[in-house]
Write a protein that holds these residues in place. Structure first.
Motif, PDB file in Angstrom:
ATOM      1  N   ALA A   1       0.761  -1.172  -0.163  1.00  0.00           N
ATOM      2  CA  ALA A   1       0.448  -0.419  -0.578  1.00  0.00           C
ATOM      3  C   ALA A   1       1.004   1.343   0.328  1.00  0.00           C
ATOM      4  CB  ALA A   1      -1.290   0.043   1.077  1.00  0.00           C
ATOM      5  N   MET A   2       1.584   1.374   0.569  1.00  0.00           N
ATOM      6  CA  MET A   2       2.643   2.368   0.942  1.00  0.00           C
ATOM      7  C   MET A   2       3.697   2.563  -0.763  1.00  0.00           C
ATOM      8  SD  MET A   2       3.876   4.591   2.585  1.00  0.00           S
ATOM      9  CE  MET A   2       3.989   5.963   1.847  1.00  0.00           C
ATOM     10  N   LEU A   3       3.996   2.112  -1.067  1.00  0.00           N
ATOM     11  CA  LEU A   3       4.355   1.451  -2.462  1.00  0.00           C
ATOM     12  C   LEU A   3       3.362   2.401  -3.563  1.00  0.00           C
ATOM     13  CD1 LEU A   3       6.214  -1.471  -3.253  1.00  0.00           C
ATOM     14  CD2 LEU A   3       7.461   0.981  -2.684  1.00  0.00           C
ATOM     15  N   GLY A   4       1.914   1.734  -2.752  1.00  0.00           N
ATOM     16  CA  GLY A   4       1.247   2.640  -4.191  1.00  0.00           C
ATOM     17  C   GLY A   4       1.037   4.386  -3.770  1.00  0.00           C
TER      18      GLY A   4
ATOM     19  N   CYS B   1      14.947  10.824   5.908  1.00  0.00           N
ATOM     20  CA  CYS B   1      14.038   9.116   6.285  1.00  0.00           C
ATOM     21  C   CYS B   1      12.396   9.958   6.519  1.00  0.00           C
ATOM     22  CB  CYS B   1      15.217   8.389   7.733  1.00  0.00           C
ATOM     23  SG  CYS B   1      14.003   7.059   8.729  1.00  0.00           S
ATOM     24  N   ILE B   2      11.345   8.848   6.454  1.00  0.00           N
ATOM     25  CA  ILE B   2      10.369   8.364   6.629  1.00  0.00           C
ATOM     26  C   ILE B   2      10.350   7.865   7.683  1.00  0.00           C
ATOM     27  CG2 ILE B   2       7.769   9.324   6.138  1.00  0.00           C
ATOM     28  CD1 ILE B   2       9.015  10.263   3.289  1.00  0.00           C
ATOM     29  N   SER B   3       9.541   7.974   8.507  1.00  0.00           N
ATOM     30  CA  SER B   3       9.474   6.711   9.891  1.00  0.00           C
ATOM     31  C   SER B   3       7.818   6.898  10.575  1.00  0.00           C
ATOM     32  CB  SER B   3      10.581   6.819  10.746  1.00  0.00           C
ATOM     33  OG  SER B   3       9.959   7.522  12.281  1.00  0.00           O
ATOM     34  N   ASN B   4       7.618   5.713  11.509  1.00  0.00           N
ATOM     35  CA  ASN B   4       6.489   5.576  12.213  1.00  0.00           C
ATOM     36  C   ASN B   4       5.488   5.873  11.196  1.00  0.00           C
ATOM     37  OD1 ASN B   4       5.279   5.772  14.746  1.00  0.00           O
ATOM     38  ND2 ASN B   4       4.451   7.676  14.467  1.00  0.00           N
ATOM     39  N   ILE B   5       5.436   5.040   9.973  1.00  0.00           N
ATOM     40  CA  ILE B   5       4.228   4.688   9.333  1.00  0.00           C
ATOM     41  C   ILE B   5       3.769   3.469   9.240  1.00  0.00           C
ATOM     42  CG2 ILE B   5       3.745   4.234   7.107  1.00  0.00           C
ATOM     43  CD1 ILE B   5       6.514   5.400   6.025  1.00  0.00           C
ATOM     44  N   ARG B   6       2.277   3.655  10.137  1.00  0.00           N
ATOM     45  CA  ARG B   6       1.049   2.329  10.443  1.00  0.00           C
ATOM     46  C   ARG B   6      -0.169   2.807  11.292  1.00  0.00           C
ATOM     47  NH1 ARG B   6       1.073   3.424  16.012  1.00  0.00           N
ATOM     48  NH2 ARG B   6       2.519   4.796  17.112  1.00  0.00           N
ATOM     49  N   ASP B   7      -0.940   1.997  11.832  1.00  0.00           N
ATOM     50  CA  ASP B   7      -1.698   2.265  11.451  1.00  0.00           C
ATOM     51  C   ASP B   7      -1.785   3.112  13.519  1.00  0.00           C
ATOM     52  OD1 ASP B   7      -3.477   1.242   9.375  1.00  0.00           O
ATOM     53  OD2 ASP B   7      -3.177  -0.335  10.894  1.00  0.00           O
ATOM     54  N   GLY B   8      -2.214   4.258  13.468  1.00  0.00           N
ATOM     55  CA  GLY B   8      -1.968   5.179  14.487  1.00  0.00           C
ATOM     56  C   GLY B   8      -1.093   6.473  14.866  1.00  0.00           C
ATOM     57  N   GLY B   9      -0.199   5.902  13.181  1.00  0.00           N
ATOM     58  CA  GLY B   9       1.510   6.607  12.847  1.00  0.00           C
ATOM     59  C   GLY B   9       0.706   8.024  12.174  1.00  0.00           C
TER      60      GLY B   9
ATOM     61  N   THR C   1      -0.026   8.210   8.218  1.00  0.00           N
ATOM     62  CA  THR C   1      -0.878   7.660   7.364  1.00  0.00           C
ATOM     63  C   THR C   1      -0.309   7.660   5.665  1.00  0.00           C
ATOM     64  OG1 THR C   1      -1.738   9.409   6.124  1.00  0.00           O
ATOM     65  CG2 THR C   1      -2.796   8.725   7.819  1.00  0.00           C
ATOM     66  N   TYR C   2      -0.131   6.397   5.236  1.00  0.00           N
ATOM     67  CA  TYR C   2      -0.395   6.450   3.856  1.00  0.00           C
ATOM     68  C   TYR C   2       0.320   7.445   2.966  1.00  0.00           C
ATOM     69  CZ  TYR C   2      -0.679   0.388   4.624  1.00  0.00           C
ATOM     70  OH  TYR C   2      -0.942  -0.413   5.814  1.00  0.00           O
ATOM     71  N   GLU C   3      -0.666   8.147   2.621  1.00  0.00           N
ATOM     72  CA  GLU C   3      -1.330   9.454   2.429  1.00  0.00           C
ATOM     73  C   GLU C   3      -0.289  10.634   2.458  1.00  0.00           C
ATOM     74  OE1 GLU C   3      -5.191  12.685   1.200  1.00  0.00           O
ATOM     75  OE2 GLU C   3      -4.923  11.897   3.339  1.00  0.00           O
ATOM     76  N   GLU C   4       0.207  10.809   3.548  1.00  0.00           N
ATOM     77  CA  GLU C   4       0.763  12.063   4.187  1.00  0.00           C
ATOM     78  C   GLU C   4       2.265  11.218   3.633  1.00  0.00           C
ATOM     79  OE1 GLU C   4       2.564  14.971   6.038  1.00  0.00           O
ATOM     80  OE2 GLU C   4       0.861  14.514   5.329  1.00  0.00           O
TER      81      GLU C   4
ATOM     82  N   ALA D   1       0.290  18.186   4.918  1.00  0.00           N
ATOM     83  CA  ALA D   1      -0.343  18.254   6.332  1.00  0.00           C
ATOM     84  C   ALA D   1      -0.452  18.244   7.664  1.00  0.00           C
ATOM     85  CB  ALA D   1      -1.820  18.129   5.672  1.00  0.00           C
ATOM     86  N   LEU D   2      -1.055  19.345   9.200  1.00  0.00           N
ATOM     87  CA  LEU D   2       0.326  18.791  10.356  1.00  0.00           C
ATOM     88  C   LEU D   2      -1.128  17.185  10.324  1.00  0.00           C
ATOM     89  CD1 LEU D   2      -0.130  22.150  11.633  1.00  0.00           C
ATOM     90  CD2 LEU D   2       1.488  20.666  10.954  1.00  0.00           C
ATOM     91  N   PRO D   3      -0.961  16.407  11.071  1.00  0.00           N
ATOM     92  CA  PRO D   3      -2.077  15.334  11.568  1.00  0.00           C
ATOM     93  C   PRO D   3      -2.846  15.595  12.239  1.00  0.00           C
ATOM     94  CG  PRO D   3       0.622  15.255  13.437  1.00  0.00           C
ATOM     95  CD  PRO D   3       0.675  16.734  11.531  1.00  0.00           C
ATOM     96  N   SER D   4      -3.345  14.523  12.108  1.00  0.00           N
ATOM     97  CA  SER D   4      -4.853  15.001  13.311  1.00  0.00           C
ATOM     98  C   SER D   4      -5.040  14.496  14.569  1.00  0.00           C
ATOM     99  CB  SER D   4      -6.167  13.992  12.346  1.00  0.00           C
ATOM    100  OG  SER D   4      -7.107  14.122  13.512  1.00  0.00           O
ATOM    101  N   ALA D   5      -5.685  15.581  15.785  1.00  0.00           N
ATOM    102  CA  ALA D   5      -4.819  14.734  16.482  1.00  0.00           C
ATOM    103  C   ALA D   5      -6.252  13.912  17.460  1.00  0.00           C
ATOM    104  CB  ALA D   5      -5.636  16.183  17.602  1.00  0.00           C
TER     105      ALA D   5
END
Length: 246
Positions: free
Chosen positions: A124-127, A197-205, A207-210, A240-244
């Motif tokens: 999904a991230m590659l896409g 580096c971009i890190s912490n890509i995961r559910d709760g971290g 998003t793929y979009e950002e 975009a700023l991450p959502s709270a």
């Protein structure tokens, strides 16, 4: 995190309002001088999940494009953990299977320290990364790979820039975090100061979009400016700023 003594209840209540913004273990309170049983069991569960993530062996991901599967010089997971240097180089026989190029971008996916992060997020991230208009390698999927193995792959493929998606070291808040590293003019011997580096890509971290927006910007700007690392500072106006909301 426990706060014994006068005022502890007030302090813990103040910190609890922050818990919806983080997975960190804050304001847990206590039972006597110890963690509450539920919090202790949760901690042990997270520790076990981290251990399982490190030692997991996953099936080859189903990539939407052509790919090549290779192996680092590590013979097994134990050697991978004990010898990081071997995880930075391809096995001799597998190095010959990597296409020669040239390409604009070498696309690499490595299991890293959390293979389950690759299983859950890599395709999904590659896409989400826009590489349109750029020549790119087939996906090179590396087992027992470290970040720097993309340097050798980039060198072999004669790529202007390498992108590697890799499972990050599991922690007690997340065991399936994905990272992406970018290196302009990849070759054996590059240092971490020469990467972005971009890190912490995961559910709760992240998003793929950002992460995709950021990755696309780094790739395009890295190629345009002919550099990555400390000299490439992200200034993406579309970020975009991450959502709270959690």
């Amino acid at each position: 995190m426990a706060y014994p003594g006068p005022g502890a209840r007030v302090e813990i209540d103040r910190l609890r309002t922050l818990r919806r913004f983080t997975d960190a273990r804050i304001a847990l309170g206590s039972a006597g001088e110890s963690l509450r049983t539920s919090d202790w069991l949760d901690l042990r569960d997270a520790h076990a999940a981290a251990g399982d993530a490190v030692h997991a062996r996953i099936k080859t991901p189903v990539f939407e494009e052509s790919f090549v599967e290779v192996q680092s010089r590590c013979r097994d997971r134990r050697e991978y953990l004990l010898r990081p240097d071997l995880g930075r180089r391809l096995a001799d026989a597998d190095a010959e299977r990597v296409p020669a190029g040239p390409f604009d971008v070498a696309v690499v996916v490595a299991d890293g320290l959390s293979p389950i992060a690759i299983e859950r997020h890599a395709v999904a991230m590659l896409g989400a990364i826009d590489l349109s208009g750029l020549s790119r390698t087939p996906v090179v999927f590396v087992r027992q790979g470290r970040v720097a193995i993309a340097d050798e792959i980039g060198q072999i493929t004669r790529s202007r820039l390498s992108v590697i998606l890799i499972g990050e070291r599991p922690g007690l808040s997340a065991s399936d975090s994905l990272g992406i590293y970018f290196t302009f003019a990849p070759r054996i011997g590059r240092t971490d100061a020469e990467r972005n580096c971009i890190s912490n890509i995961r559910d709760g971290g992240l998003t793929y979009e950002e992460a995709g927006r950021r990755a696309t910007w780094i790739v395009r700007e890295g190629l345009r400016r002919e550099l990555t690392g400390v000299g490439l500072k992200e200034s993406n106006p579309n970020r975009a700023l991450p959502s709270a909301d959690r």
